[in-house]
Design an enzyme around this catalytic site. Sequence first.
Site, PDB file in Angstrom:
ATOM      1  N   ASP A 176       0.846  -1.181   0.000  1.00 54.05           N
ATOM      2  CA  ASP A 176       0.000   0.000   0.000  1.00 54.05           C
ATOM      3  C   ASP A 176       0.888   1.240   0.000  1.00 54.05           C
ATOM      4  OD1 ASP A 176      -3.059   0.818   0.732  1.00 54.05           O
ATOM      5  OD2 ASP A 176      -1.649   2.253   1.614  1.00 54.05           O
ATOM      6  N   LYS A 233       0.749   3.615   1.844  1.00 47.90           N
ATOM      7  CA  LYS A 233       1.068   4.033   3.214  1.00 47.90           C
ATOM      8  C   LYS A 233       2.337   3.369   3.768  1.00 47.90           C
ATOM      9  CE  LYS A 233      -3.317   3.218   4.636  1.00 47.90           C
ATOM     10  NZ  LYS A 233      -4.071   3.397   3.383  1.00 47.90           N
ATOM     11  N   TYR A 255     -12.221   3.243  -1.736  1.00 44.49           N
ATOM     12  CA  TYR A 255     -12.426   3.210  -3.194  1.00 44.49           C
ATOM     13  C   TYR A 255     -13.221   1.961  -3.536  1.00 44.49           C
ATOM     14  CZ  TYR A 255      -7.961   0.755  -2.443  1.00 44.49           C
ATOM     15  OH  TYR A 255      -6.965  -0.047  -1.963  1.00 44.49           O
ATOM     16  N   TYR A 256     -14.102   2.125  -4.534  1.00 46.70           N
ATOM     17  CA  TYR A 256     -15.111   1.098  -4.792  1.00 46.70           C
ATOM     18  C   TYR A 256     -14.687   0.106  -5.875  1.00 46.70           C
ATOM     19  CZ  TYR A 256     -17.838   3.486  -1.368  1.00 46.70           C
ATOM     20  OH  TYR A 256     -18.246   4.024  -0.166  1.00 46.70           O
ATOM     21  N   HIS A 274     -10.995  -4.762  -2.708  1.00 47.48           N
ATOM     22  CA  HIS A 274      -9.603  -4.938  -2.300  1.00 47.48           C
ATOM     23  C   HIS A 274      -9.571  -5.415  -0.853  1.00 47.48           C
ATOM     24  CE1 HIS A 274     -10.749  -0.825  -1.212  1.00 47.48           C
ATOM     25  NE2 HIS A 274      -9.845  -0.902  -0.230  1.00 47.48           N
ATOM     26  N   VAL A 275      -8.458  -6.067  -0.505  1.00 46.59           N
ATOM     27  CA  VAL A 275      -8.299  -6.632   0.837  1.00 46.59           C
ATOM     28  C   VAL A 275      -7.003  -6.088   1.431  1.00 46.59           C
ATOM     29  CG1 VAL A 275      -7.966  -8.779   2.140  1.00 46.59           C
ATOM     30  CG2 VAL A 275      -9.591  -8.720   0.227  1.00 46.59           C
ATOM     31  N   HIS A 276      -7.063  -5.700   2.700  1.00 48.13           N
ATOM     32  CA  HIS A 276      -5.900  -5.146   3.396  1.00 48.13           C
ATOM     33  C   HIS A 276      -5.166  -6.254   4.153  1.00 48.13           C
ATOM     34  CE1 HIS A 276      -7.582  -1.006   2.932  1.00 48.13           C
ATOM     35  NE2 HIS A 276      -8.708  -1.696   2.887  1.00 48.13           N
ATOM     36  N   HIS A 281     -12.573  -3.158   4.268  1.00 48.47           N
ATOM     37  CA  HIS A 281     -13.228  -1.997   4.877  1.00 48.47           C
ATOM     38  C   HIS A 281     -14.658  -1.893   4.376  1.00 48.47           C
ATOM     39  CE1 HIS A 281      -9.316   0.498   5.660  1.00 48.47           C
ATOM     40  NE2 HIS A 281      -9.676  -0.205   6.719  1.00 48.47           N
ATOM     41  N   TYR A 282     -15.566  -1.515   5.285  1.00 45.93           N
ATOM     42  CA  TYR A 282     -16.873  -1.052   4.853  1.00 45.93           C
ATOM     43  C   TYR A 282     -17.248   0.136   5.711  1.00 45.93           C
ATOM     44  CZ  TYR A 282     -21.407  -0.800   2.801  1.00 45.93           C
ATOM     45  OH  TYR A 282     -22.493  -0.358   2.097  1.00 45.93           O
TER      46      TYR A 282
END
Length: 334
Positions: A202, A204, A270-271, A274-276, A265-266
């Site tokens: 990412d 970040k 961004y739509y 994706h998975v963190h 995330h929900y």
Amino acid sequence: MAEPAAQGGKRKREEEEEEEEAVEGAEAASVGNGTAGPARFPFTGFRLQKVLRESARDKTLFLHGKVNESSGDGQDAVVILEKTPFQVDEVAQLLAGNPELRLRLSNDVYSNYQLAPPPQLSGVKATVVFPATAKHLQKYGRQELHMVEESGEDYTNITLPYLEAQSLSIQWVYNILDKKAEAERIIYENPDPSDGFILLPDLKWDQKQLEDLYLIAICHRRGIKSLRDLTAEHLPLLRNIQREGQEAILQRYGVGPDRLRVYLHYQPSYYHLHVHFTALGHEAPGTGVERAHLLAEVIENLQLAPRHYQCRTLRYALRADDPLLACFRAAAGS
Ligand code: DD3
């Protein structure tokens, strides 16, 4: 449209690589990759308009500036500055030497100094959004948060129409999937158009220390906007991301699956699904119970009920100035 955005991604990359160059040699065990090179910001001048956010704890500063004013009306840019984490080897080396010090106090066995580290040890990560839209400027300002409860019906009647009315650009995501940006940063790819994904660090994460490891898996399949779109049909994709993502991170970084937090995330920022993947010890933003949904639990929920995420009420926090919050309030009032 694709070209300037891809170029923007390239510039951002060059900045990150410049930071990597800064510690080259000093840190042989660096987990970084890519080639180094000096860079320039994608604009000239920076007249500060507003401090959007600052945090002494996080050592961050979010700035809105007017740029390119010498050539026309000027444009808006957001610059996010963040002091980078320490790296043990480098700091140990610094202390062993003769660092530039200024005494602040000395009392009994206690003394306190202002230390001026050499440039390669006083790195500041700069993330640039340019040109920045009104939405970008709004997103980075500080705001109170308010919980909303979104039933399956609310999603269909309120949230989805709102999202569809927004023209949210995810060009940067397509640039990654099309290898027009960040191609050399890809850690792992399953190229299957339906059940495949790309895993990469990412924005970040500077990849210099494993403490704040942060990768994202971006699915190849287009049109899955968020958790709300997931059904049992997506189980093969989700299982691939879980298993292959963890395996790739073990191979590359030596960090095992029991030391990773793997989640969605929900609402997402961004739509495009994706998975963190974040290091368990790293309290990354968005890991709170009101936003993070563990991938393993998402998979299990879909196994138990194929339409779980179309039916369930999901609760999350929205910023006071988020137009979606106004939509929820208007719907509750009517
Ligand atoms: C973004 C969410 C998005 C500002 C900022 C970040 N990882 C990205 C472009 C390239 C990336 C990301 C939007 C934007 Cl600071 C506006 O994030 C990205 N590349 N999260 C990677 N690898």
